[in-house]
Design a protein around this motif. Structure first.
Motif, short mmCIF file in Angstrom:
data_model
loop_
_atom_site.label_atom_id
_atom_site.label_comp_id
_atom_site.label_asym_id
_atom_site.label_seq_id
_atom_site.Cartn_x
_atom_site.Cartn_y
_atom_site.Cartn_z
N VAL A 9 6.24 -3.82 -19.71
CA VAL A 9 5.44 -2.61 -19.53
C VAL A 9 3.96 -2.86 -19.83
O VAL A 9 3.09 -2.59 -19.00
N ASP A 10 3.67 -3.37 -20.99
CA ASP A 10 2.27 -3.60 -21.37
C ASP A 10 1.86 -5.06 -21.23
O ASP A 10 0.67 -5.37 -21.09
N ALA A 11 2.84 -5.93 -21.31
CA ALA A 11 2.57 -7.37 -21.17
C ALA A 11 3.85 -8.04 -20.74
O ALA A 11 4.95 -7.52 -20.97
N PHE A 12 3.72 -9.19 -20.10
CA PHE A 12 4.91 -9.94 -19.73
C PHE A 12 5.51 -10.62 -20.96
O PHE A 12 4.79 -10.90 -21.95
N THR A 34 0.80 -1.23 0.00
CA THR A 34 0.00 0.00 0.00
C THR A 34 0.83 1.27 0.00
O THR A 34 0.26 2.37 -0.04
N GLY A 35 2.14 1.16 0.03
CA GLY A 35 2.98 2.35 0.21
C GLY A 35 3.31 3.11 -1.05
O GLY A 35 4.14 4.02 -1.02
N GLY A 36 2.70 2.76 -2.18
CA GLY A 36 3.02 3.43 -3.45
C GLY A 36 3.89 2.52 -4.31
O GLY A 36 3.78 1.28 -4.24
N ASN A 37 4.74 3.11 -5.12
CA ASN A 37 5.65 2.32 -5.94
C ASN A 37 6.56 1.50 -5.04
O ASN A 37 7.31 2.06 -4.23
N ALA A 38 6.52 0.18 -5.18
CA ALA A 38 7.31 -0.70 -4.32
C ALA A 38 8.25 -1.54 -5.18
O ALA A 38 7.82 -2.21 -6.12
N ALA A 39 9.53 -1.49 -4.85
CA ALA A 39 10.56 -2.21 -5.61
C ALA A 39 11.27 -3.20 -4.71
O ALA A 39 11.57 -2.90 -3.55
N ILE A 40 11.54 -4.38 -5.25
CA ILE A 40 12.31 -5.41 -4.53
C ILE A 40 13.68 -5.53 -5.16
O ILE A 40 13.82 -5.68 -6.38
N GLY A 90 6.33 -3.42 -14.36
CA GLY A 90 5.97 -2.82 -15.63
C GLY A 90 5.97 -1.32 -15.69
O GLY A 90 5.47 -0.74 -16.64
N ARG A 91 6.55 -0.65 -14.69
CA ARG A 91 6.69 0.81 -14.73
C ARG A 91 7.90 1.17 -13.88
O ARG A 91 8.47 0.33 -13.19
#
Length: 974
Positions: A805-808, A551-557, A587-588
């Motif tokens: 981005v639009d599809a895997f 829920t924190g916004g853009n989340a990156a691992i 995708g972003r």
């Protein structure tokens, strides 16, 4: 001192800074502003400084405290300008442009003001320009000339920081030169207190090791609490040295050699960040390495290894002539290249004739170029006639390739490094970016200081958990080996609390696999409360971390070897991908699944087809269309069955079935687990050919040594952790006479398989013709763009910074069920502790390069970290020699008592061969890829007073091998 080849625009390009879930990114502003500077109309991005606008228009404004690598500071007052309608003379570095603004940069009054300012600087600066190391490239010297300074009226008899004695007495303001750091000096007498070094340490590196001590005329730069540089918190990244406009901070190599005459852009050969450097040269000698401001991965920053630790390339241990011997107990014999190549080829042919086609194989390097790696796998498949080729990625990131291929459809990370600047939540799992990937670690810290929130999942307290102006919101200090239980618990919270991004999943993912996964993780046995006893992480902490990620916004691992080097490494990678897909974090920019690759070309070695089951571009050897394509291009029939992995090679060698091995640029005798098993396999082989810079641990078991070339002696490309292909450019002739690709070509021709490349660019052209993801890659294109992130093809002619981005790549994202299966490596009364391993900033991988540099000042031995409670229970005090015993073996290390590790866990690095860290790691491995379980070894630790039996044997064997090498020298001398 900045690069001799780069123009400094004074201030950085404008950056958008937004509040809340919106984030900042370095990019040109969308709006532009038109102004007039000295009668010239200029149009620049909104937010640009007047100084930068002028520089872009070719108008130079004098400056000292300003540089385009750092935020504007406005302290030197040399960049004053006159602006119609504005009172006084504002500093151009801190004044943003405005529509219709009219700026005057040169008139009599400005000249008078600037000369007055410069006069004050020079009045407290030594006038030793002719003997100063910065002479010819000193900004203070340049600015004195630019403002027309002709005299200094104030004299040097009064208070100053320049002279050790004043009026016959000790000058208390004078501070002697600090030469403690092995790579650079700090001469406070030349300091103008512009604060550029302090700001570079703060803004670029994020260590905050420097400060301005005192006020007014007492102000001075101080490392930490008035310590010398070596003993301070400084990490020797060199940002301060590059920022310094005088000779206050100077590279010792520059002092010794003088100013460089030309520069060549190349790529660092250390970690997977892939920093771009300008090698500043005198002829074929490197004066210094300066990080390239145009470098797309590093943006002008670097670490201690890339900037300074290049001395290994000219170290006296370097072997530059081919050698052969019949047995490993024989002395080495130097021979010509023709004889060495002919002997290696004849031995491989003999072995195949005696034991069969599959009795030999090759191991490619993650330190060599893409082109060189491609040729080794081609030699094995087309020249040896089998698929017995593997790479060091087997023991680090092979689970990444498998796990991401299964879920997302491509065996690589999803983002570029700059994407982190748009992340709102960063989750670091099993990685230590500030030590293992320090330049990216600095960029991550920058984003965290700007407000991104941090989750760290690691058994050990890495620096990111708490460092200046950075603190992890949640540290999931899990027990080693319980990664999958943790990721399932996080997924359980997201699923059961309704935090799944249903629209994203419905549009982008395979619903059948998602429903199966959702039902699996929703089971109560995966709840944080149920798994708390497994992971050791409090349930409340797991729930809070899962909610923040979702829920924190853009989340990156971002993850590392703490994820992959487990018996469930592939499962964990799939679990991470599941989590990202379920929350729509793919995708972003600002999101994604990002493996941090350990070596400079781990990604590239995998891309080039170094695994026994895959051709270049991750196409399975059983794929008929790929095989047809390669068979036509290579002119031979190719096998459709996978060859031997490295562990299979060892087993087959001990069974008398695999007897010949070509190793390019890897040291499996030190890097692979269960060292005694590995060396037994190597001893059993009849012909081992090692191609390397030094007589490394594997070469001690070799029969042919082919002297390799360093990254400075070759052309080629590396591919970093963000899929970025960058040029490696030849700075000097190979010291052995051949680059590595040429050596492989010689061996192929001697084996009867013709290779006739004239330049690595031709090899890349072949790669591009045969590999769809590289279709539009060429040296010309790389020179034009600087670097390219694959896939680069007709659909993506400029490369692909962000994947999926639009599809895997595989179409619909596939969720995989990730059942937690406890490791077979259990603690018990005999082995009650868990050993895990990792890296340290100053050393690199097996240490063959960094151990032969002055980086040993910071880390001269591998030590065992142990918690105070475990140490006290065993009567161990800090610095004691301790025996570390496992089911596989025993070694002895010096102890370091620390609370970085939790009770029940011990930790060590593996950079020194005599430490024997891998003597105690076991053969346990990932179920899908055979990636070793380095991170979980059950051990016991006890106080000892002598080396282990293995260490005694190792020293005896190594001494004997050194003698056999010296016998070669004695024979040459006679």
């Amino acid at each position: 001192m900045q690069s001799i080849a780069e123009k400094d625009l004074g201030t950085p390009a404008p950056r958008w800074r937004n509040v809340g879930l919106k984030t900042s990114i370095a990019e040109p502003a969308r709006k532009t502003v038109t102004l007039n500077i000295d009668g010239q109309e200029c149009t620049v991005a909104e937010g640009t400084s007047v100084m930068r606008a002028a520089a872009l228009a070719g108008i130079s404004i004098p400056k000292l405290c300003a540089t385009d690598q750092l935020e504007a500071f406005g302290s030197c007052r040399l960049c004053l300008v006159q602006i119609d309608g504005m009172r006084g003379y504002p500093a151009s570095c801190t004044t943003p442009v405005a529509p219709g603004m009219k700026v005057t940069t040169q008139n009599a009054k400005l000249a008078e003001l600037r000369r007055g300012v410069m006069e004050l600087y020079i009045s407290d600066h030594p006038l030793d320009c002719l003997t100063c190391p910065a002479n010819g490239h000193c900004e203070l010297q340049d600015m004195a000339g630019a403002v027309g300074l002709r005299e200094v009226r104030y004299g040097y008899e009064g208070d100053n920081h320049v002279h050790a004695r004043r009026n016959g007495e000790v000058n208390e303001r004078f501070v002697a030169k600090d030469e403690s750091n092995p790579y650079f000096t700090f001469d406070p007498s030349k300091c103008i207190v512009c604060s550029r070094c302090v700001r570079a340490c703060d803004e670029q590196q994020g260590t905050l090791a420097l400060t301005i001590q005192g006020r007014g005329f007492d102000s001075k730069v101080s490392p930490s609490a008035a310590e010398n540089f070596l003993e301070s918190e400084c990490v020797s990244c060199g940002a301060c040295v590059q920022a310094c406009p005088t000779a206050t901070l100077s590279e010792k190599s520059l002092i010794a050699m003088g100013q460089a005459e030309h520069s060549v852009v190349t790529t660092c050969a250390y970690c997977g960040v892939g920093c771009s450097f300008r090698a500043e040269m005198k002829g074929e000698e490197v004066v210094r390495m300066v990080p390239n401001k145009d470098g797309h991965a590093n943006h002008g920053h670097s670490c201690v290894k890339g900037r300074f630790a290049i001395g290994y390339a000219t170290h006296s241990d370097r072997i530059t002539k081919p050698m052969i011997r019949a047995r490993i107990t024989d002395p080495w014999r130097e021979v010509s290249w023709d004889e060495a190549i002919a002997y290696a080829a004849s031995e491989f042919k003999r072995i195949q004739a005696k034991y069969g086609r599959d009795a030999i194989g090759g191991i490619t390097s993650s330190r060599c170029t893409n082109e060189e790696t491609y040729l080794v796998q081609k030699l094995v498949r087309a020249g040896f006639g089998n698929n017995n080729v593997d790479t060091c990625a087997r023991v680090c990131h092979s689970p990444t390739g498998y796990g991401l291929k299964q879920t997302l459809g491509e065996s690589a990370g999803t983002q570029n490094f700059d994407s982190v600047m748009q992340a709102d939540v960063i989750m670091v799992i099993g990685a230590n970016p500030t030590d293992g990937h320090p330049v990216f670690g600095s960029q991550m810290k920058r984003r965290l200081r700007e407000g991104a929130r941090l989750i760290v999942a690691d058994p050990r307290r890495i620096d990111l958990v708490r460092t200046p102006h950075v603190k992890a919101e949640h540290h999931l200090k899990l027990r080693p080996g319980t990664n999958v239980a943790l990721i399932n618990a996080l997924a359980h919270v997201i699923v059961t609390e309704g935090l799944v991004q249903e629209d994203f999943v419905r549009e982008r993912c395979d619903m059948e696999s998602f429903d199966k996964w959702r039902n699996f993780v929703a089971d109560a046995r995966h709840s944080p409360e149920s798994t708390e006893s497994i992971t050791g992480v409090p349930a409340a902490t797991m729930r809070a971390a899962a909610r923040l990620y979702a829920t924190g916004g853009n989340a990156a691992i971002y993850y590392g070897l703490g994820v992959t080097e487990h018996s469930q490494g592939s499962t964990m990678v799939m679990g991470i991908a599941n989590l990202a897909m379920a929350t729509g974090n793919v995708g972003r920019e600002g999101v994604g699944v990002n493996p941090l690759r350990g070596q400079n070309n781990v990604q590239g070695s995998c891309d080039m087809g170094s695994f026994p089951h895959e051709f270049p571009g991750y196409r399975h050897v059983s794929d008929q269309s790929t095989r047809d394509l390669l068979q036509q291009a290579w002119g031979v029939n190719l096998l459709d069955e996978p060859g031997l992995r490295i562990p299979n090679m060892f087993e087959a060698a001990l069974d008398g079935e695999f007897m010949g091995l070509y190793i390019e640029g890897e040291d499996i005798a030190q890097s692979d687990p269960n060292t005694q098993h590995v060396t037994a396999a190597l001893t059993a082989m009849e012909c081992i050919v090692v191609q390397d810079l030094f007589l490394n641990e594997s070469a001690k078991f070799a029969h042919v040594f082919l002297p390799g070339s360093s990254f400075m002696e070759k052309d080629g490309t590396f591919t970093n952790a963000e899929r970025r292909i960058s040029r490696v450019r030849k700075l000097m002739k190979p010291k052995s006479g051949y680059a590595d690709w040429e050596i492989t070509q010689l061996l192929a021709n001697a084996m009867g398989y013709p290779m006739n490349y004239a330049h690595p660019g031709e090899i890349m052209d072949e790669i591009a013709r045969l590999t769809p993801t590289f279709a539009n890659v060429s040296y010309q294109r790389l020179d034009e763009l600087g670097s390219i992130q694959w896939p680069c093809n007709d659909e993506h002619p400029l490369g692909t910074p962000t994947m999926h981005v639009d599809a895997f790549v595989r179409g619909k994202g596939r969720f995989m069920v990730t059942e937690y299966v406890p490791t077979q490596e259990k603690v018990n009364a005999r082995f009650p502790l868990i050993l895990t391993t990792g890296r340290i900033l100053s050393q690199y991988n097996v240490g063959a390069q960094t151990r032969r540099t002055d980086n040993v000042h910071w880390h001269a031995e591998d030590r065992l970290e142990i918690h105070a409670a475990d140490a006290e229970a065993r009567g161990i005090v800090d610095g004691d020699w301790v025996g570390v015993a496992s089911r596989a073996g025993e070694t002895v290390l010096r102890s370091r008592i620390t609370d970085r590790v939790q009770p029940g866990v011990v930790y060590t690095t593996f950079h020194f061969p005599e430490s024997g860290a891998n003597v105690i790691t076991t053969d346990n491995s990932d179920w899908a890829t055979n990636c070793p379980e380095y991170k979980v070894t059950a051990v016991e630790v006890t106080r000892v007073s002598q080396p282990s039996e293995w260490q005694k044997r190792y020293r005896e064997f190594s001494q004997r091998q050194d003698e056999l090498l010296k016998a070669r020298d004695a024979a040459d001398a006679s």
